[in-house]
Structure formats: structure tokens, C-alpha cells
Design an enzyme around this catalytic site. Sequence first.
Site, PDB file in Angstrom:
ATOM      1  CD  GLU A 182     -26.989  76.248  17.684  1.00 54.34           C
ATOM      2  OE1 GLU A 182     -25.900  76.905  17.659  1.00 54.34           O
ATOM      3  OE2 GLU A 182     -26.906  75.034  17.408  1.00 54.34           O
ATOM      4  CD  GLU A 257     -23.416  77.100  21.181  1.00 55.01           C
ATOM      5  OE1 GLU A 257     -22.991  76.886  20.010  1.00 55.01           O
ATOM      6  OE2 GLU A 257     -24.303  76.083  21.426  1.00 55.01           O
TER       7      GLU A 257
END
Length: 1321
Positions: A182, A257
Site C-alpha cells: 500500500e 485485500e
Amino acid sequence: MALAASTFYEYFTEGGITAGLSDSQPYFTLNDKNITLYSGAFHYFRVPRAYWRDRLKKMRAAGLNTVETYVPWNLHEYQSGVYDFGDGGSDMEDFLNVEEFLKTAQEEDLFALVRPGPYICAEWEFGGLPSWILRNTSSVRNSKDDNYLSIVKRYFGVLLPILAALQFQKGGPIIGLQIENEYGNTGESDTDYLVALQQMYIDNGITELLYTSDPPSANGKGAVPGVLQTANYNSNPQWQLDKLNSLQSNKPTMTMEYWTGWFDHWTEDHHTVSTSNFKGLLEQILDYPSSVNMYTFVGSTNFGFLNGASSLYSGMDNHGLQPVTNSYDYDAPLTEYGDYTEKYDAVKEVIAARNTIPVSNPDPPASPELVAYESIRVDQVTELAALIDNSQLILTSEDVIPMEMLPINDNSGQSFGYVVYRKTGLDIPANAVLKIGGYVRDTVLVLINGNLVSGILKEKSDLDNFGFWKVQDSTLTLTDTDMIGATLDLVVENCGRNNYGSLDQFRQFKGLTDPVYINDEQLSSWQIVPLQFKRSDNLNLKSLSSWRSRAVVQGPALYKATLTIDSDPKDTFVDLRDWTKGIVIVNGYVLGRHFFLGPQQTLYLPASPFLQKGDNEIIIFEHYAGAENIKFVERPVFVFHPHLPFGSARRDTMTLTRGLSRQLRFFAVLLLCLRCSSGGSSPKEELPTLYEYYVGDEITSGLSDDQPYFTLNNKNITLYSGAFHYFRVPRAYWRDRLRKIRAAGLNTVETYVPWNLHEPKEGQFDFGGGGSAMEDFLHLFEFLTTAQEEDLFVVLRPGPFICAEWEFGGLPSWLLRETSSVRTSKDDKYIYYVRRYFSILLSIMAPYQFQNNGPIIGFQIENEYANTGENDTAYLVQLQQMFLDNGIVELLYTSDSPRYEGVGAIPGVLQTANLDTNVKELLDKLNTLQTNKPTMVMEYWTGSYDYWTEDHNGVDVDDFQSNLVDILDYPASVNLYMFIGGTNYRYLNGANTLYSGTNNSGYEPITSSYDYDAPITEYGNYTEKYNVVKELIAARNPVKTKLPDPPETVAAVTYPSIALENMMTLATIYNNMDDRYQIDSIIPMELLPTKDNSGQSFGYILYRKTGLYLAANAVLKISGYVRDTVMVLLDDISISPSPTEASDLDGFGFWRLENSTIALTSSELQNVTLELLVENFGRNNYGALPQFRQFKGLTDPVYIDDQEVTDWEAVPMEFNGERLYGWLDGAENRTNVPAAYRGSLLIYEDEPQDTFLDMREWTKGIVMVNGFIIGRYFFLGPQQTLYLPAPLMVRGTNDVIIFEHYNAPENITFSDKPIFEGPSH
């Protein structure tokens, strides 16, 4: 029909392995066979090694083919250059054999995705970074720090060869590895850093597929050229995956995710996601089609001190710290303790219906067997001071330094636990003040001669005081007597380092980082004692000579007990509800933290590796006051306690635990009986609280409309409700207003929920702390919790449209750029955005329902839909289904005037009435529209609101009383709208418009004051109506419960007038604005590509045209309507006339004129700059659907002498607290020039008090105090003052800025009361 292969490995490796996982086409192939990845996250380092196979087998039994895991650097290299992969000697070594974990996954027929970091987030301590890098680097996660990159390279040189040997193409399970994690969320675009990591993978023999993962909204930040991008999210799969595929072409779609639930922060509420919502989104992902990794699939634990934290603010600002709990259950398909959930069954069903690979699944292993061991008595105790005194590791330092900089652990510093700063031989005078510079990181206990002198933590609000992370430069009065030769101990706890955010949020030193003072004199020559609570240290605690038999101890101490197990140990939970705050140690291992505020009230204690047959030593380090016993339960307990329970007997109440009854009573409710008075009853009569009365022994049902009267939990109830809009009242005043509601005898509070505040930018949400200008007003969870603490039920009206005389009726303005219409089933995009918002809002409201032991007893669907003139039942039914899909089980209802004959109703859903007169007629009408239902007035209007330029409105108290009597005696339940007066802060007033579509001539903007002539005024005072309400309810309510005494009111003050010190013209304000856009033709503010393409919502927009030639007598024409006022400037000089009376609104510069014109100049001008400053005065909040096409600014071309002007510069001006530069000394009165004026309100002697700014000498504009816009003013009235509540001020200097359209006086004046009157000048 093909024969089923026995395993995935047999199917995908048949004939030999020639290729790995490939992304060379728009779908994945593995060894040249198509594959959809059905993956689940399982963090081996959060689950005991003995349970790895059980959890992996359960994953495979659900139909998954892949397991995903992070790799935590801070465990595997726990000291610089010292590694642990299962036998390295660290306390966590039993969790760290990653090679064994991956081989076990392969044995259980699962492929593996590995995310080695170096940063992993994961709500894990420091995001997996080792704390010792803070000693060796100036920054992390970037290419600019060579030390950081060299340390990563060294670590990867050890880790990656282990993983390389386990790659699929070498016969192992690993089919993909992630680069970083991320990275787009850092806000950086450091591709060089990511490419450097990529090269490290390659250099260490990694040949399998590489990928990155980020939210698609990061727009490709965090990506590596040529490397697969994957997506992280939990809502709106269609949009997310469309966005992902717009960032890369001809690639497989992968959701790396999909968040199955959510984690918890200490001191906040427990988070869950409904199975129906989870399942629906999973189906959408797989049907996109997309591969998926469910994050997380296996619930788990942050053992020891290994929880992470969030930080709301950057750099060294610690006051936004949000530590994560030890439980990482995550509401996942498999629980923290390995049990199945409904989500597990949903996953199994969804995958089985879609997986085309002919492989059968194994049988699911049995559920775990847990026990509740008998309580054990604490038999020994020792004060913490004795542990400090006997420490074998005492360092000396001239100044306080953070734990990471201590010269211990082979110069790796201290990573976890506590650090004690000790100063001996101190002479402390009476009333001496201790000051800790900067922020405490993260809590501190202050001891003098071993005795605790800092306060006892009793409630959540105490976190705002000395001793905790929220206070900068915190102070404490130490003693009221002189002390000679004293020992001062500052015991500082590291609550967990930040695991997420921008790079400057990773400067996460813990302990104390700034000097410490007594009476402003800096202390030096410290002893520093690290309390790491390592297992080797903990096993030696028994040798302390200071242990003694159980005694009452106030302050930090260690409590010891023995759990004897006669057979093989089984998993259990330690129940910490009788304790306050600290840690639990079992056989030398730090199991985790405890904190009475919750939501986690139990600690998972797995049999392996913590327990043994025979005696087990349990030590609890307690900060404040211990309990007599240590208790156990067989299921977890999650509950937020805002207050410390009195005494040691914590009741099993308010739990939201899986597997236990959800009908237990909230403990917080029991506290009310200790706070509330008897409400006029005999002193000997013990009345119950509302919650005690209606909850009883258990909750079996919610609010029911199955008969002609309401019942709540099968007891009759008349709803006496009052409207209170939390977003219109400062958060600091919520409890005061709620207590006043309860003191009047009301049993319910009603509130709207404004979409435009909670999703201020498309896809970005704010429920308090979200970074928007209104963030402090948006802690909806806190509002609901406080309402329950004050013994009130809640009726919630989530919209999506709320009316409420609120800007755009609560709809976010960015809808105007995304949809063709609103509040209709005919616009799929509108429905899509509502569904996404509701999936966030309703899923987090669901745990607050009454039947989940919360306060919410009813939800309204939409609002006054009949007023649209539409009969779109399909739209309303869609909304109803969204409520159901997101776990709402309480009573649903609609509200409209009965005059509309049931338009706006939903079949089978309760209808309620909105009215202010003709009570019997309208309630009779309501009861003809539905039979055998309770009668409910959802809005009985206690007063009314005001429009700018019109008269002040109110309702006579006698008329109010007469109609209320008619309602109550009908009989009907009632919601008094409004009960609490409020304020439309910033630009958030709504407006009405008399005409449909784009006709703006009937526009009627609403004032900033929303006092409403309510029973409680805008500033919190009682009125005659309040007394009427209290008297009428007392005479009619047969249910007698405890009522608090009405809180005292605090009078507003008139501060002395302040002079204008500085001014700034519009030209200088323009120079401060970086957000500028070149546009060919005029467009409204909503269509500007600002705010992440959400457009401009509020404030002003400046249209600027340079280099103009103007002929003599040139005429400017603004076609269409101005939306809503405009000031015209030539070379920074205003040519717009200043209004002097209401009739001027019919002229140029205001909303009423279509195709308005103004003469620009009487002489020829060369190379001039034309500026049109347009004000959005508030969007329509009511009416037919065409009235909601509420674009603001200019929407039609602008002409000079009938020639269209093009090539404009558009500049949004919202005044969102930006620092303005270029102030001029003095404040010369610049007639007819838009300008900002600044003065300073100095408050030094006392704390700030409520006041009103008296604007009668000003003309039109807005007022900002300390960067926050408190509202608009307009000399035409009726509102002539602006309410300035104390929480918006500070003790010291308060910056007051007034942006005035026309003329400024010399001073800013104040009043102690509101003023409503006609034109002031």
C-alpha cells in the site's frame, strides 16, 4: 465428465512444472492452466504454531486454493543483525518458522502468496518495521535514505533465499510475492524505492510473479512499471475494479485485500460486518470476474506488545494516536480462536458455486473446545516500585531519551514495554507543578517515593488529561506539602507504534522525547530503567523479595496467582472486566494488554504455547487498582465501557460476543442509577433507569408496531422523543444537551445523519477524525454512546435525503457530477452511490441497535418522500432492502404528512406523521392509511427556521402547548422537532426554492442560526416550552423511571470589542490560492476537477479573465441566473453596488434576475482583469426532484457587449482554514471591496465562554474563528448575531477573520444574547 483430481497440486502440476503464475493475459494461469485465486489471509505470527495446520485445513475445506501471509521484519530481525526464523531465541520464536508454515500450507493443498514487506501495515507494531531502524535512519520507506536501503538489502539477503527455495517453480507453494505494501497511501511517488526493492527480489533468486497492492483510488501511486497492480477495498467492487483496470491493460483482475471485517482500536467500539453484506460483495467480486484474497480469513491475536496503532496526525504530533487491540479477530470467517462463523459458510457456498476446477474439498476439522477455568484468587502482590528498585538494568542519562535510543540489546535499543525515568534526591516544594514537554508516548504514571500521584483513569474523557497521549506539554501538581530527598518515577508505556500513513508518521519514538520540568526548571541527571517484560525477566519475577500476601494496593503493582490444570490444557479467555489497565503474563509470556474502556474485555489464552499441565503462573501488571480474583470465560467479550465500573463486580453485560446470548444488559446502563436522581419520586423509592426497566433480565425483542401501541422488549412504551442534530452542536456540549433532554422526561432522542458530511468527497468518509473541516462534529458513535449513557433511546434517520433545512438536504454535492437525478430508482448511478454509502454507514450502525444492546430502536427510510410529488415505491423498497442487507433488524418507518394519502409509504412499513396543527384531523387520516398500528408524530414542529431577508419565526408557547396536549391525548407518541436548537456552521445552511428546475428567482436561503424557537435554545438555555414539555410528560407517562436533575445553564458573555488589526484584499487572497483551473467556458463549482475530482461543494468561486479590452460603456451580461450572489471587480476594484435595502435583491448581483447586466466602464480600458466572485448561499433542501439540480456558481455563458467571454481561470475559495499570507497592517475601511479583516480576541484570565458576534455594523459575508467558519451574516437579517460557542475558542489569542463583501466598520463587537431583527443599517 472429468474425474476429480484429488488435490490442487495434482491438477496444476500434472505433466511437470513449466511455468508459474502468469499475468500475461487478462486472467491468471498457473503452469499454463487457467486459475482463479480463492485466497485467504492467515498471519502465521499471530497464531500459535501448534494451530497452523488446523487453520490451514479449515481454509482448504472452505474451497480456498491459496493462503496469503505477511512476513514481519520486526520479529525476524528483532535486533539489528540478529535473526529468528523459529529457533533464534526471541520470545516469539515459536511463531516464526515461516518455512514450516509454508510447507504445511503445501501439505494442506494450498498455494501461497507472500508479502515480505519490508513494510506490511497489518495493524502490526510499526507496520512490521523493527524499531531499531529509528536509531540508524532518518526516514523509512524511501530511496533517499541509503542507510534504510542497505538495512533492507541485508534483511532481504537473509529472508528471500529462504522463500526462493519454496517457490512453485522449484516445487514449493509460493506462486507470488508482493513488493512493499500500500505504498500509494504514503502520498509519495518514489518509484525508485519500489524498483530498488524489485531488484532485491530478483537478486535473491525470486522468479515467481511480483505484484503491488493499493486502493485503486491511489491512481497508480505505489505501482512499479511492468508489475501487476492489485486492489484493496471493502465496498463498491464494480467501481474499484473498473478503476484498477483503467490503470493497467490486459492484466488479470485481482482483489488483494477484500476486508472481511475490521479491526478495533482501544477506547472505541467493536467492529463487525454483516454476513449478508460480506457475502453480497464477495459475489460481486468473483462475478466481475476477479480473483480474491479475503483479508483476513483467519482471525488471530497481537500477542504481547505487538499491536499496531493509527495516528491521525503527522510527524511528532501524538494526540491522534489510536492503539489497536490485542485481539485481531477482525470478524473474520474463522475466529481468533479458530471457530467457524456464518461468513465461513458463505465463503464455502460462494466458491463452490463458481470454482470450475474438478478438485474435491476435505472435510472441515472439528470446532475448537474451549473451557472457562474456575476463578483463581490472587495470592501475592508487589508494588511496581519494588521491581524498579531491584532492576538489574539501570542506565544513566543527562536528559530523558526515548526507549529506542537506549544503549541496550546490543545497541538495538528497547522495542516494547515500559520505560521508567527516575530522578532521586529531589526537593519538591508544596504545589510544585510537573511539566512533561511535548507529548507522552504513550501513557505515564507518576510516582513519588513509590506512591501514585497521577490520577486514576475512570472514564474515556480522562484520556484528554495528564497522563495520556492526547495532551501536549502536560502538567500535574505533584504534592500539597514540601518533600525533601524524594524519588520521582515516570513510568511510560509504549502502547504500540503507528502502522500506517504518510512517511513522517513513522518517526515513532516511544517514551519521553522532550525535557521534563518542575516549576519550569528542567530536570537532568536521570536514571532510566527499561521494563521490557521479556520472558527471561518475567520468569525471574518470582524471586522478588517484595512479594507479600494479597493486600489492597493503590497504584501500579504486580498481582500473582496460580492456575492449576489437572488434565491437558485447553484454550480459554482471561476475563479482565474487574481490572483497569495493564498487561497479563502467563508462564513468563506477555499474553497481551487489558484496558477497561474496551472494546476488548478478554484475552485469548491458547493452550499452546502458554499453558501446561500442572501449575501455571499468572501475573497481572495493573496500573491502578487490581481485583481479588482472575476469572476465565470460554468466549470473547467485546464491549466499550466509557466509564470505570464502580467496585470490582463487573457484570456480564453489553457483550457483543460470538456464541453467547446477545440479550445481556449493558453495564453502562447500570451506571445511570448511580448518577441519576429520582425524578420527583419519594426519596425512599428506588426507581429504575429506562434501560433497567425495558431491558429487564434479557432482550427478546425490539420496538414493535404489531399492535395499536408500541412495545419495547414486550413492554408498553410511549415514545417521548426530541430532535437533536449532533452535527449542529459542538461535541463538547452533546452530553449537556442530552441530559437536558432526559431531565425533561423524554425517553428518546432523534437525529438525522447527513451524508454530505460523512462522505465529503466521493469515496472518502469521515465519522470523526476523518480530516474534513467538520470532523469534530461527526463522531456519530460517540453521540450514540453518550445518548445511551444518558439513559435515552435513539431513533435514527439516515436518509440518504434528510431535508432538515440543511445544505442540499444532506446530499453530497459531488452527486451532481456523477448522476442525472437523485432520490429515484431511475438513476442507477445514484442507487449505486447510496448503496455504497449505506454499506459503510449501516454496517457500523448495526452494532448500536437495541437488540445488540445498543440505543437505536428505530430507523427511518428516506424522508418526506411524498413532498417530491413522485410515487416511486421501487426506490423506497430498494432503500429498505439496503437496511436489511446491512444487518438492520430494528423497526423501520417512513414519515410524511398524512395529507399525501400514503405517498412515500412502503408496503408493510410503519407510517408516521409530520405536523404542527390540526392534530386530530391528521392523525385520524394517518390511521385510515394503516390499521392496527401505533400512532406516531415523527415531527411536531416546536417552532420554525428563518430565511435571510425575512421575519424571524417562532411559535407561541400557548399554541405549542395546546397542540402537544392534543397529540399526547390522542394518544400518540411524539418526536418534538426540534427539541435542541442548533447552528448551521460553515456554509451548511439549506435553502428553499419556489420554482422547479433551473429557475433560481424563487430562491430562499436559510440563516446560520437554527435556534428554531425550540425548548432548548441554540446556546443551550431552557425556555418556557421546556417547562411545558416536562410538565405534560410527567402527567401522562405511566412508566416512572429515574430522571437526572436539569443541568445548570452557563450564561453567555459580552467580550470587549476588538479592533481590526489587519486586512487583506481579494487580490491577495487570490494569490494565496494554489487551486486554480483553466476552463474554456463557464462551469459551475461542482464540475471543477478539485478535491479528488469531487468538485467544489461550498463557499465562493472566482471566475477570472485577464488581458481584456473594454470599450467605453461596455456591458457585462451574465446569462441565466447567478447562483447565488456575484460581485464584479475590474483590476481589483469592485463595480458592484452595495445593497442598502431588501429591494436591492431584485437588481444585479443577486439570484432573482435572469440574464442580468451591469455597465462596466464609462471609458475605454486596455488589458484589464475582470473578476466575478460568486457565492454559493446554500443549496435547496426540499421539494420536487427537478429542484435538486442545484449547481452553484455560474452555469451559463458570460458576455461583454453580446460577445461570449471564454478562456477563464476558475479559483475555488472555500476558506478551509488555510493560512493566509500578505496581511496589511491596519484595517483601512475599503469601501465596496471584498476583503478579509482580522482581529484578536484575547482570553487569558478565565476559560472561554459562549458569546455572540454582533454583526449589525457589517454588511454581508462570513466569520472565521481560529480557522473555523462559524457562519454567515447579512445586514438584512433577521439574524444579526452569530453564536460563538466556547469549544471553538482557546484560552489565549483567538484569531477572528471576517470576509466582508462590501463595507467594514472599525471594530468587532460581541453580545451575550442573540439578536433577531430587520435590516441593521
